[in-house]
Design a protein around this motif. Structure first.
Motif, PDB file in Angstrom:
ATOM      1  N   ALA A 170       0.809  -1.215   0.000  1.00  0.00           N
ATOM      2  CA  ALA A 170       0.000   0.000   0.000  1.00  0.00           C
ATOM      3  C   ALA A 170       0.845   1.269   0.000  1.00  0.00           C
ATOM      4  O   ALA A 170       0.352   2.349  -0.336  1.00  0.00           O
ATOM      5  N   VAL A 171       2.118   1.169   0.363  1.00  0.00           N
ATOM      6  CA  VAL A 171       3.022   2.326   0.362  1.00  0.00           C
ATOM      7  C   VAL A 171       3.834   2.285  -0.929  1.00  0.00           C
ATOM      8  O   VAL A 171       4.714   1.443  -1.093  1.00  0.00           O
ATOM      9  N   GLU A 172       3.537   3.169  -1.834  1.00  0.00           N
ATOM     10  CA  GLU A 172       4.097   3.096  -3.179  1.00  0.00           C
ATOM     11  C   GLU A 172       5.507   3.673  -3.254  1.00  0.00           C
ATOM     12  O   GLU A 172       5.997   4.315  -2.317  1.00  0.00           O
ATOM     13  N   ALA A 173       6.135   3.474  -4.408  1.00  0.00           N
ATOM     14  CA  ALA A 173       7.533   3.870  -4.591  1.00  0.00           C
ATOM     15  C   ALA A 173       7.747   5.363  -4.445  1.00  0.00           C
ATOM     16  O   ALA A 173       8.853   5.802  -4.106  1.00  0.00           O
ATOM     17  N   VAL A 174       6.702   6.164  -4.652  1.00  0.00           N
ATOM     18  CA  VAL A 174       6.850   7.615  -4.570  1.00  0.00           C
ATOM     19  C   VAL A 174       7.228   8.068  -3.164  1.00  0.00           C
ATOM     20  O   VAL A 174       7.768   9.161  -2.973  1.00  0.00           O
ATOM     21  N   GLU A 175       6.963   7.229  -2.145  1.00  0.00           N
ATOM     22  CA  GLU A 175       7.288   7.589  -0.770  1.00  0.00           C
ATOM     23  C   GLU A 175       8.770   7.398  -0.462  1.00  0.00           C
ATOM     24  O   GLU A 175       9.243   7.843   0.583  1.00  0.00           O
ATOM     25  N   TYR A 176       9.505   6.712  -1.343  1.00  0.00           N
ATOM     26  CA  TYR A 176      10.929   6.484  -1.120  1.00  0.00           C
ATOM     27  C   TYR A 176      11.715   7.619  -1.762  1.00  0.00           C
ATOM     28  O   TYR A 176      11.335   8.137  -2.823  1.00  0.00           O
ATOM     29  N   ARG A 177      12.818   7.993  -1.129  1.00  0.00           N
ATOM     30  CA  ARG A 177      13.596   9.133  -1.623  1.00  0.00           C
ATOM     31  C   ARG A 177      14.847   8.719  -2.384  1.00  0.00           C
ATOM     32  O   ARG A 177      15.173   9.305  -3.403  1.00  0.00           O
ATOM     33  N   HIS A 178      15.562   7.717  -1.852  1.00  0.00           N
ATOM     34  CA  HIS A 178      16.821   7.361  -2.502  1.00  0.00           C
ATOM     35  C   HIS A 178      16.536   6.597  -3.797  1.00  0.00           C
ATOM     36  O   HIS A 178      15.734   5.666  -3.819  1.00  0.00           O
ATOM     37  N   PRO A 179      17.182   6.969  -4.900  1.00  0.00           N
ATOM     38  CA  PRO A 179      16.881   6.349  -6.197  1.00  0.00           C
ATOM     39  C   PRO A 179      17.083   4.832  -6.242  1.00  0.00           C
ATOM     40  O   PRO A 179      16.339   4.130  -6.918  1.00  0.00           O
ATOM     41  N   VAL A 180      18.077   4.325  -5.516  1.00  0.00           N
ATOM     42  CA  VAL A 180      18.277   2.875  -5.512  1.00  0.00           C
ATOM     43  C   VAL A 180      17.147   2.187  -4.762  1.00  0.00           C
ATOM     44  O   VAL A 180      16.678   1.117  -5.160  1.00  0.00           O
ATOM     45  N   HIS A 181      16.679   2.803  -3.698  1.00  0.00           N
ATOM     46  CA  HIS A 181      15.534   2.252  -2.964  1.00  0.00           C
ATOM     47  C   HIS A 181      14.281   2.273  -3.834  1.00  0.00           C
ATOM     48  O   HIS A 181      13.475   1.332  -3.810  1.00  0.00           O
ATOM     49  N   VAL A 182      14.117   3.352  -4.581  1.00  0.00           N
ATOM     50  CA  VAL A 182      12.970   3.442  -5.499  1.00  0.00           C
ATOM     51  C   VAL A 182      13.034   2.304  -6.515  1.00  0.00           C
ATOM     52  O   VAL A 182      12.018   1.666  -6.826  1.00  0.00           O
ATOM     53  N   ALA A 183      14.236   2.028  -7.006  1.00  0.00           N
ATOM     54  CA  ALA A 183      14.398   0.962  -7.996  1.00  0.00           C
ATOM     55  C   ALA A 183      14.045  -0.405  -7.403  1.00  0.00           C
ATOM     56  O   ALA A 183      13.391  -1.229  -8.054  1.00  0.00           O
ATOM     57  N   VAL A 184      14.454  -0.659  -6.153  1.00  0.00           N
ATOM     58  CA  VAL A 184      14.131  -1.936  -5.517  1.00  0.00           C
ATOM     59  C   VAL A 184      12.638  -2.034  -5.256  1.00  0.00           C
ATOM     60  O   VAL A 184      12.017  -3.081  -5.487  1.00  0.00           O
ATOM     61  N   ARG A 185      12.046  -0.921  -4.779  1.00  0.00           N
ATOM     62  CA  ARG A 185      10.591  -0.931  -4.520  1.00  0.00           C
ATOM     63  C   ARG A 185       9.827  -1.178  -5.817  1.00  0.00           C
ATOM     64  O   ARG A 185       8.826  -1.929  -5.836  1.00  0.00           O
ATOM     65  N   THR A 186      10.266  -0.596  -6.901  1.00  0.00           N
ATOM     66  CA  THR A 186       9.633  -0.802  -8.203  1.00  0.00           C
ATOM     67  C   THR A 186       9.782  -2.256  -8.649  1.00  0.00           C
ATOM     68  O   THR A 186       8.850  -2.856  -9.207  1.00  0.00           O
ATOM     69  N   ALA A 187      10.940  -2.838  -8.381  1.00  0.00           N
ATOM     70  CA  ALA A 187      11.172  -4.240  -8.746  1.00  0.00           C
ATOM     71  C   ALA A 187      10.277  -5.177  -7.941  1.00  0.00           C
ATOM     72  O   ALA A 187       9.797  -6.194  -8.453  1.00  0.00           O
ATOM     73  N   ILE A 188      10.036  -4.841  -6.678  1.00  0.00           N
ATOM     74  CA  ILE A 188       9.147  -5.656  -5.848  1.00  0.00           C
ATOM     75  C   ILE A 188       7.743  -5.669  -6.439  1.00  0.00           C
ATOM     76  O   ILE A 188       7.091  -6.720  -6.512  1.00  0.00           O
ATOM     77  N   ALA A 189       7.283  -4.511  -6.899  1.00  0.00           N
ATOM     78  CA  ALA A 189       5.966  -4.443  -7.543  1.00  0.00           C
ATOM     79  C   ALA A 189       5.964  -5.231  -8.843  1.00  0.00           C
ATOM     80  O   ALA A 189       5.004  -5.964  -9.146  1.00  0.00           O
ATOM     81  N   ALA A 190       7.043  -5.121  -9.599  1.00  0.00           N
ATOM     82  CA  ALA A 190       7.120  -5.843 -10.870  1.00  0.00           C
ATOM     83  C   ALA A 190       7.159  -7.352 -10.670  1.00  0.00           C
ATOM     84  O   ALA A 190       6.717  -8.118 -11.539  1.00  0.00           O
ATOM     85  N   ALA A 191       7.667  -7.796  -9.518  1.00  0.00           N
ATOM     86  CA  ALA A 191       7.735  -9.224  -9.220  1.00  0.00           C
ATOM     87  C   ALA A 191       6.410  -9.776  -8.707  1.00  0.00           C
ATOM     88  O   ALA A 191       6.329 -10.959  -8.372  1.00  0.00           O
ATOM     89  N   GLY A 192       5.395  -8.938  -8.653  1.00  0.00           N
ATOM     90  CA  GLY A 192       4.068  -9.392  -8.239  1.00  0.00           C
ATOM     91  C   GLY A 192       3.584  -8.840  -6.923  1.00  0.00           C
ATOM     92  O   GLY A 192       2.440  -9.091  -6.517  1.00  0.00           O
ATOM     93  N   GLY A 193       4.451  -8.077  -6.214  1.00  0.00           N
ATOM     94  CA  GLY A 193       4.043  -7.510  -4.936  1.00  0.00           C
ATOM     95  C   GLY A 193       4.245  -8.470  -3.782  1.00  0.00           C
ATOM     96  O   GLY A 193       4.332  -9.687  -3.955  1.00  0.00           O
ATOM     97  N   VAL A 194       4.310  -7.915  -2.572  1.00  0.00           N
ATOM     98  CA  VAL A 194       4.623  -8.705  -1.387  1.00  0.00           C
ATOM     99  C   VAL A 194       3.443  -9.566  -0.953  1.00  0.00           C
ATOM    100  O   VAL A 194       3.621 -10.667  -0.439  1.00  0.00           O
ATOM    101  N   ALA A 195       2.224  -9.086  -1.173  1.00  0.00           N
ATOM    102  CA  ALA A 195       1.039  -9.781  -0.649  1.00  0.00           C
ATOM    103  C   ALA A 195       0.904 -11.202  -1.182  1.00  0.00           C
ATOM    104  O   ALA A 195       0.347 -12.070  -0.515  1.00  0.00           O
ATOM    105  N   THR A 196       1.418 -11.456  -2.367  1.00  0.00           N
ATOM    106  CA  THR A 196       1.286 -12.792  -2.970  1.00  0.00           C
ATOM    107  C   THR A 196       2.555 -13.633  -2.829  1.00  0.00           C
ATOM    108  O   THR A 196       2.595 -14.767  -3.302  1.00  0.00           O
TER     109      THR A 196
END
Length: 624
Positions: free
Chosen positions: A495-521
């Motif tokens: 529920a906390v999207e990548a826009v809430e992250y500030r560091h670009p590498v963290h944004v990239a990892v958060r985006t990858a987590i979503a691309a991998a299907g998200g944590v809930a599944t």
């Protein structure tokens, strides 16, 4: 660990559970548009609904008090269940047969036996009920009279769970054994002890009892006050160190004070149980006390998290001490601890050298609130205490006072304040500013002083491409939870999207987590980690995934949904406060007369964001 529910089964329960149906058993929900639902929050009093449910994401969140999470978290908060109990309740609801891990095997079986912590907490809860029931007996009259003399009526005694350990050798022990608690559990929990003859007897006897709760509200120990002159024990006797009671971590009253500490950004540290009670009842709800030990680094760690005490945010810590020699010594020791806080630290000393409880008895509730309001910076108190040791009418006295006081000024963390304190110290000593300034600079560069003046760094951490700022560490912790504990993090993380992250590498990892299907599944493990790594679009993010997958979490013990919720709230709080600063800057540049519509639109947005920030602060405290 034996008895742990399989991650795949937890994920299946979360997937098949309708959060709207679960919450509707407790809360009347109405449409809020966009597929969301809204109702009155069950966790705090409110007249207009701020409790939101998102059926699509299977999460809830209250913008009024900051509580949020999935259906498992809702049951934990609403019905005070453990994580396992909540999962089992929901599994029964949707017809899922859970499997439990027994070593390396997993098979359907009956409900597992509670772990040691749950058993010890349950034993303490039963002990609280026993001691409370004894408070109304004839033998407990001295305990009731003590409370009355200290200004506490029956309602106050009930609010703080006060009780009485009767004049009997094994009454509590027999009571708890009849409820199914074993000999070893009572000894391990510090509730009973072996006698000289080898039989099991109560640890506490003929004393007024206070239950000591952890930050989650579970009773983990007791404080016992002597009532009778022929009792040859100490005035206060506490539970010994046990698997659930660590005195260096415990702050009495933290369970009742934590929300106000987070909300106000302030904590008042007092010395005893009755002082905490007096402060709370007098309108100072942020008071806490240590339990049989000096205020130390572990207590500071607890308060820093509640205060969100970081380089970007500064809370207030107010110490209250008696005005006698022991109190002044404790205050100076607190100044040394002050270097571990980023926030501002103060001291409040009663002019009549009374503790808060005595002050309330003598002068009423207003005197307690005035005591806190009249606080002074701890560094001012420390400097005055040092200077008063010397005869400032002599050259030798002034020079020696300068030498002793200069290191205190050098330790002030806020460097912008140091020149002002140099001028103040020079004025107090009756000296020119230059020699005082030289003394402070010399102290700041003396061996050992540079380390003392620096803020704490916590545990050693490997160098990473993502920096080491407080905000960055919160983002790292959130990503670690997603990678290492996806079953716990679940929809709360998504529920906390990548826009809430500030560091670009963290944004990239958060985006990858979503691309991998998200944590809930995700079910966790190596397959999940590799899926996230494969979804990363650059090498730095891939490297960081591998690092975060094995780096320890920044907490003692096992994580739970409350810790996930707290971490994600801290993450969002940083970005929300940044937006608040930007809005305030815009508003200051707008003419409210010529640009009235824009001004009021921005002002309304600012009020909404500030409310959201307060809710996030409280949510951040809820996981501690």
């Amino acid at each position: 660990m034996a008895g742990r529910i399989r991650d795949e089964d937890i994920a299946l329960v979360r997937e098949r559970t309708s959060i709207a149906e679960v919450i509707s058993d407790t809360v009347t929900l109405k449409s809020a548009g966009g597929g969301n639902l809204k109702g009155l929050c069950p966790f705090h009093d409110e007249k207009s609904p701020s409790f939101n449910v998102s059926p699509a994401r299977n999460v809830f969140y209250c913008f009024g008090c900051g509580v949020g999470g999935d259906a498992i978290k809702f049951l934990m908060d609403a019905e005070h269940l453990t994580f396992i109990e909540s999962v089992e309740r929901l599994a029964d609801r949707v017809g899922i047969q859970l499997r439990y891990v027994e070593g390396d095997q997993a098979a359907p079986r009956a409900r597992p036996q509670q772990g040691q912590k749950q058993r010890l907490v349950a034993a303490h809860a039963a002990a609280v009920e026993f001691y409370q029931s004894q408070l109304s007996t004839a033998g407990a009259r001295p305990a009731r009279e003590f409370l009355a003399r200290r200004g506490f009526d029956r309602a106050a005694a009930q609010r703080y769970g006060c009780g009485f350990a009767p004049d009997a050798w094994d009454l509590l022990t027999k009571h708890l054994r009849q409820q199914g608690f074993s000999h070893d559990e009572l000894v391990t929990g510090g509730l009973s002890r072996p006698s000289r003859s080898g039989t099991l007897i109560d640890r506490f006897r003929r004393r007024l009892m206070w239950p000591i709760r952890d930050i989650a509200g579970d009773v983990i120990g007791f404080g016992a006050r002597k009532l009778f002159d022929d009792d040859d024990g100490p005035k206060y006797l506490n539970t010994p160190e046990t698997p659930i009671y660590k005195k260096s971590h415990v702050l009495y009253g933290i369970d009742q004070a934590k929300r106000e500490i987070a909300k106000q950004g302030r904590v008042v540290v007092v010395e005893g149980y009755t002082d905490v009670m007096a402060c709370h009842l007098a309108g100072v709800p942020t008071a806490v006390a240590t339990c049989g030990t000096a205020f130390g680094t572990d207590h500071i760690a607890v308060l820093r998290r509640l205060l969100l005490d970081t380089d970007a945010v500064a809370g207030e810590v107010i110490f209250t001490f008696d005005g006698d020699a022991a109190g002044q010594k404790a205050a100076l020791r607190a100044f040394e601890d002050d270097q571990r806080f980023v926030g501002r630290t103060f001291i409040a000393v009663s002019p009549d050298n009374m503790d808060p409880c005595d002050l309330r008895l003598a002068k009423g509730d207003l005197a307690i609130r005035d005591l806190v309001a009249r606080r002074e910076p701890l560094v001012d108190f420390a400097l005055r205490h040092v200077i008063n040791r010397y005869d400032l009418d002599t050259v030798d006295g002034r020079v020696e006072a300068m030498r002793r006081a200069a290191p205190l000024v050098a330790k002030i963390k806020d460097r912008e304040k140091r020149p002002e304190y140099v001028r103040k110290l020079a004025g107090d000593l009756g000296m020119e500013i230059e020699p005082v300034q030289r003394a402070v600079l010399a102290a700041a560069h003396a061996p050992g002083e540079r380390e003392a003046a620096a803020p704490p760094r916590g545990r050693a951490r490997p160098a990473t491409p993502a920096g080491d700022s407080p905000e960055s560490m919160v983002e790292r912790e959130a990503l670690k939870l997603a990678l290492q504990e996806p079953v716990l993090a679940g929809p709360m993380f998504d529920a906390v999207e990548a826009v809430e992250y500030r560091h670009p590498v963290h944004v990239a990892v958060r985006t990858a987590i979503a691309a991998a299907g998200g944590v809930a599944t995700a079910a966790g493990g190596a397959v999940w980690i590799e899926a996230v790594r494969d979804a990363c679009e650059d090498l730095a993010a891939q490297a960081l995934v591998g690092e975060l997958a094995v780096e320890p979490l920044r907490l003692d013990g096992e994580p739970d949904p409350r810790y996930v919720s707290s971490t994600l709230a801290q993450l969002q709080w940083g970005s929300v406060t940044a937006r608040i600063r930007d809005l305030k800057s815009k508003i200051q540049r707008i003419n409210p007369v010529n640009q009235k519509d824009e001004y009021f639109a921005l002002f309304g947005e600012l009020l909404s964001l500030e409310q959201h920030a307060r809710a996030l602060r409280e949510q951040a405290a809820g996981g501690l």
